[in-house]
Motif scaffolding. Structure first.
Motif, mmCIF file in Angstrom:
data_model
loop_
_atom_site.group_PDB
_atom_site.id
_atom_site.type_symbol
_atom_site.label_atom_id
_atom_site.label_comp_id
_atom_site.label_asym_id
_atom_site.label_seq_id
_atom_site.Cartn_x
_atom_site.Cartn_y
_atom_site.Cartn_z
ATOM 1 N N CYS A 37 0.832 -1.213 0.000
ATOM 2 C CA CYS A 37 0.000 0.000 0.000
ATOM 3 C C CYS A 37 0.860 1.254 0.000
ATOM 4 N N ARG A 73 -6.287 4.198 2.870
ATOM 5 C CA ARG A 73 -5.825 3.039 2.115
ATOM 6 C C ARG A 73 -5.293 1.962 3.069
ATOM 7 N N ARG A 76 -7.899 0.000 4.925
ATOM 8 C CA ARG A 76 -8.650 -0.984 4.153
ATOM 9 C C ARG A 76 -7.909 -2.304 4.021
ATOM 10 N N GLY A 78 -6.889 -5.812 5.043
ATOM 11 C CA GLY A 78 -7.452 -6.847 5.915
ATOM 12 C C GLY A 78 -6.540 -7.082 7.105
ATOM 13 N N VAL A 180 -10.748 -2.288 8.552
ATOM 14 C CA VAL A 180 -11.754 -3.275 8.135
ATOM 15 C C VAL A 180 -11.718 -4.545 9.000
ATOM 16 N N TYR A 206 -16.374 -8.597 -1.045
ATOM 17 C CA TYR A 206 -15.658 -7.836 -0.012
ATOM 18 C C TYR A 206 -15.521 -8.650 1.275
ATOM 19 N N ARG A 210 -11.985 -9.502 2.934
ATOM 20 C CA ARG A 210 -11.692 -9.031 4.291
ATOM 21 C C ARG A 210 -11.218 -10.177 5.190
ATOM 22 N N LEU A 241 -13.676 -2.572 -5.649
ATOM 23 C CA LEU A 241 -13.227 -3.626 -4.727
ATOM 24 C C LEU A 241 -11.700 -3.710 -4.689
ATOM 25 N N ASN A 243 -9.784 -1.416 -4.351
ATOM 26 C CA ASN A 243 -9.308 -0.543 -3.266
ATOM 27 C C ASN A 243 -9.061 -1.307 -1.972
ATOM 28 N N TYR A 244 -9.683 -2.460 -1.850
ATOM 29 C CA TYR A 244 -9.534 -3.252 -0.624
ATOM 30 C C TYR A 244 -8.502 -4.356 -0.782
ATOM 31 N N SER A 245 -7.769 -4.309 -1.876
ATOM 32 C CA SER A 245 -6.755 -5.344 -2.078
ATOM 33 C C SER A 245 -5.390 -4.700 -2.256
ATOM 34 N N LEU A 343 -19.246 0.350 1.899
ATOM 35 C CA LEU A 343 -18.176 -0.120 1.033
ATOM 36 C C LEU A 343 -17.930 0.836 -0.124
#
Ligand code: ATP
Ligand code: MG
Length: 399
Positions: A37, A73, A76, A78, A180, A206, A210, A241, A243-245, A343
């Motif tokens: 990130c 960022r 987000r 996990g 998250v 998601y 997560r 999605l 954005n969460y990886s 989300l």
């Protein structure tokens, strides 16, 4: 909001600490995710058992908007329960006290109307001469001297100061961005997520992301019957999605039209939707095999629409060997909508789009399809050829 005393970003994690023997592995994954990130703009260091982000310059020296973006960022990722701009001092009362006071002074400057405060000390280092409550009291007295109209409110204070006394460092922070939670992404836990353009499947994706799964998104379309706009929409959902990886993701766009035509020509009209679904599962499974994924994920919820009955689910998953994960199975629609809003996918999901499944769909689809009848009809179709042809002609988008 961002205290100018902050020099680092503290990454708080939750569940990972509970994982016993697995802890080093979880920490390794978390560190990898965080490092990705940062994109080379900082490093993750371990400070007395806590992950802390060290930026090349003190955190508050850059633009506040950029910093907030980075914090969001990181939050987000996990496994992260919170990200807090913090300052770090030696774990000694003489060092902690002035730092805490200066910190609160800044907070008062930012919020001159604040009437209440709370100090929350966590003492991990048991050699520290004061226990948590005594430390709270000591610092609290100094705060009162700073501004005697401030009173203590432990429930909902206007100002809050957290002090973590660890073995080699003490960390001081107040505001934090909630994370998250969940677990860091593990690229060996790959799953195939069936992503329609609706509200549910992005939320389902998601939820497994997560919990540490790395998704490969699969979307079925019936071009040219379904429009290019539907593809644009699902690509937008997949990008949201992303954005969460911490890692790049793939979206497979699979044409279903040839299969739908074959089903239309050979099978009972009332069974068409069920046949489409069975093919979707088979294709998803084939993609899973090719990408080394261990499960399939859908946004199904019990009874939400006519096709989502237990009987139909059984018929649809017949012949599928991989586990099918349905994270939303027992959730109410209102709850799913709430999650989609949090989300950030809701607004995209409600844009109008054509649903692949309604192409040639009957007016009255079977809600209690009989497996034997379905299998018999399917026997008339060159199933493997259809599945392989669809997978081979899929278009892959890298997100
Ligand atoms: P969603 O809001 O996710 O579209 P839905 O309530 O519309 O779900 P269905 O249309 O019955 O429910 O679909 C159930 C699940 O099947 C979806 O959540 C998704 O995982 C999968 N699915 C349905 N259509 C498609 C498609 N065109 N491409 C990929 N997956 C799909
Ligand atoms: Mg749908």
């Amino acid at each position: 909001m961002l205290n100018s005393k902050a020099t680092h970003l503290l990454i708080r994690h939750h569940e990972i600490a509970l994982k016993g023997k697995n802890r080093p592995e979880f920490e390794r994954r978390l560190k990898l995710s965080l490092t990705r990130c940062l994109n080379g703009k900082g490093s993750v260091v371990n400070v007395s058992g806590r992950f802390v982000i060290e930026l090349p310059t003190p955190v508050t020296s850059g633009s506040e908007a950029e910093l907030k973006k980075l914090i969001r960022r990181l939050a987000r990722v996990g496994g992260v329960s919170a990200v807090a701009p913090c300052s770090i001092v030696e774990p000694e009362l003489e060092k902690i006290q002035p730092e805490a006071v200066a910190w609160v002074q800044n907070e008062i400057g930012a919020d001159p109307n604040a009437k209440t405060f709370a100090i929350r000390t966590r003492r991990v280092n048991k050699n520290f001469p004061l226990n948590s409550m005594q430390t709270d009291a000591q610092i609290g007295t100094l705060i009162k001297k700073l501004k005697d109209t401030l009173s203590v409110d432990l429930k909902k204070p206007d100002l809050q100061l957290n002090v973590e006394v660890r073995h080699k460092h003490a960390l001081i922070y107040s505001w934090e961005q909630e994370g998250v939670y969940g677990l860091p992404m593990d690229v060996t836990q790959r799953v195939v997520c069936l992503l329609s353009g609706g509200i549910d499947s992005p939320v389902a994706s998601y939820e497994v992301m997560r919990r540490g799964c790395a998704p490969v998104f699969v979307h079925f379309h019936s071009k040219p019957y379904t429009s290019e706009a539907s593809i644009t929409k699902v690509t937008k959902l997949a990008s949201q999605l992303r954005n969460y990886s911490p890692y790049p993701l793939e979206l497979w766009l699979v044409p279903l039209l040839e299969i739908q035509k074959a089903v239309r020509d050979a099978c009972n009209e009332r069974h068409r939707t069920v046949h489409y679904r069975r093919f979707m599962m088979r294709i998803a499974q084939e993609i899973a095999v090719r990408r080394g994924a261990k499960a399939l994920v859908t946004g199904e919820a019990l009874g939400q629409v006519a096709s989502q009955t237990l009987t139909n689910m059984q018929v649809i998953e017949d012949g599928i060997e991989l586990p099918i994960l349905r994270p939303l199975i027992a959730l109410d629609k209102s709850h799913i909508v709430e999650k989609a809003k949090e989300l950030g996918t809701f607004e995209t999901s409600i844009e109008p789009h054509e649903d692949t499944c309604v192409l040639f769909a009957p007016q009255h689809p079977a809600t209690q399809a009989k497996l034997a009848a379905i299998r018999e009809e399917e026997g008339l179709l060159p199933c493997f050829d259809l599945v392989f042809a669809a997978v081979d002609s899929a278009e892959k988008v890298l997100l």
